[in-house]
Motif scaffolding. Structure first.
Motif: not given
Length: 245
Positions: A200-214, A232-245
């Motif tokens: 999730l931290a690398a790619h930012g897509v929740l569904r794909q992260a779940a499937l990749a981990a089985g 909150k944790l998954t939101d942080h990981l999913r959005l961490q590469d987005e620019p700060a507002p």
């Protein structure tokens, strides 16, 4: 001839247009009508650039092509995250462009808003009867993805409806809370959760992260609803590469 030019024509066409030759002369030499070249340019992003006298392989132009393709996918209905996955293997590049180029960000927002409005005007396949049956399947203990498939829709349709419709979201929560055979929140191992966080931290897509981990995606979504800290944790990981507002 189909809109897409065959490689044996497209490659020399681009090469000669890049040198400044007139399209009419090149097309005639290659034995292709000029109108077919223009038709191909409707979907071949590099071709109109070459026709305009711009080198489609320069570093600057590659960025232009990437941004144009990204906006095109948004206009076709792809979400920003899906468009990023298709073109760039993640949201980082698109987010960089958005932060550095306000005009590009504004164009993306406009296209996305128009696409959402168009989708909302289309008749929904998730009819009231299907929603009723879907909720019955949830109460019976069926997982979200399977319940959706049983009524002829996808889980993506379910979660889109959930985001837009608070009443439906509440009905889903009640159905999963009272399901006869509830799915345990710890259905995945610690190692699987760790793998999903990394993906999730690398790619930012929740569904794909779940499937990749089985892990089944509905397990992740159920845990997000029941565990605010996990959400909150998954939101942080999913959005961490987005620019700060």
């Amino acid at each position: 001839m189909p809109d897409k030019l065959p490689t044996r024509i497209r490659s020399p066409l681009l090469a000669r247009l890049r040198t400044g030759e007139a399209v009419q002369a090149v097309a005639e030499d290659l034995g292709v009508p000029v109108r077919e070249v223009f038709r191909a340019a409707r979907t071949d992003t590099r071709l109109p650039l070459a026709l305009a006298g711009v080198d489609p392989d320069s570093a600057e132009t590659v960025g232009i092509i990437g941004r144009a393709d990204y906006i095109r996918l948004l206009a076709l209905g792809a979400s920003p995250s899906l468009a990023s996955q298709i073109l760039f293997d993640g949201a980082g590049q698109a987010n960089t462009w958005r932060s550095e180029q306000p005009a590009f960000a504004a164009a993306c927002d406009t296209v996305t808003a128009a696409t959402v409005q168009r989708a909302e005007r289309r008749p929904s396949r998730f009819t009231p009867e299907r929603r009723r049956l879907f909720l019955e399947h949830l109460r019976a203990g069926m997982a979200t993805t399977k319940a959706a498939a049983e009524v002829g829709i996808t889980s993506a349709t379910v979660y889109q409806r959930r985001r837009r419709d608070p009443d439906f979201a509440a009905a889903m929560d009640r159905a999963t809370a009272t399901r006869s055979t509830p799915e345990p929140a710890d259905a995945a191992t610690d190692a699987q959760w760790t793998a999903s966080y990394q993906h999730l931290a690398a790619h930012g897509v929740l569904r794909q992260a779940a499937l990749a981990a089985g892990i089944r995606p509905e397990t992740v979504y159920d845990r997000r609803r029941s565990d605010p800290d996990f959400a909150k944790l998954t939101d942080h990981l999913r959005l961490q590469d987005e620019p700060a507002p």
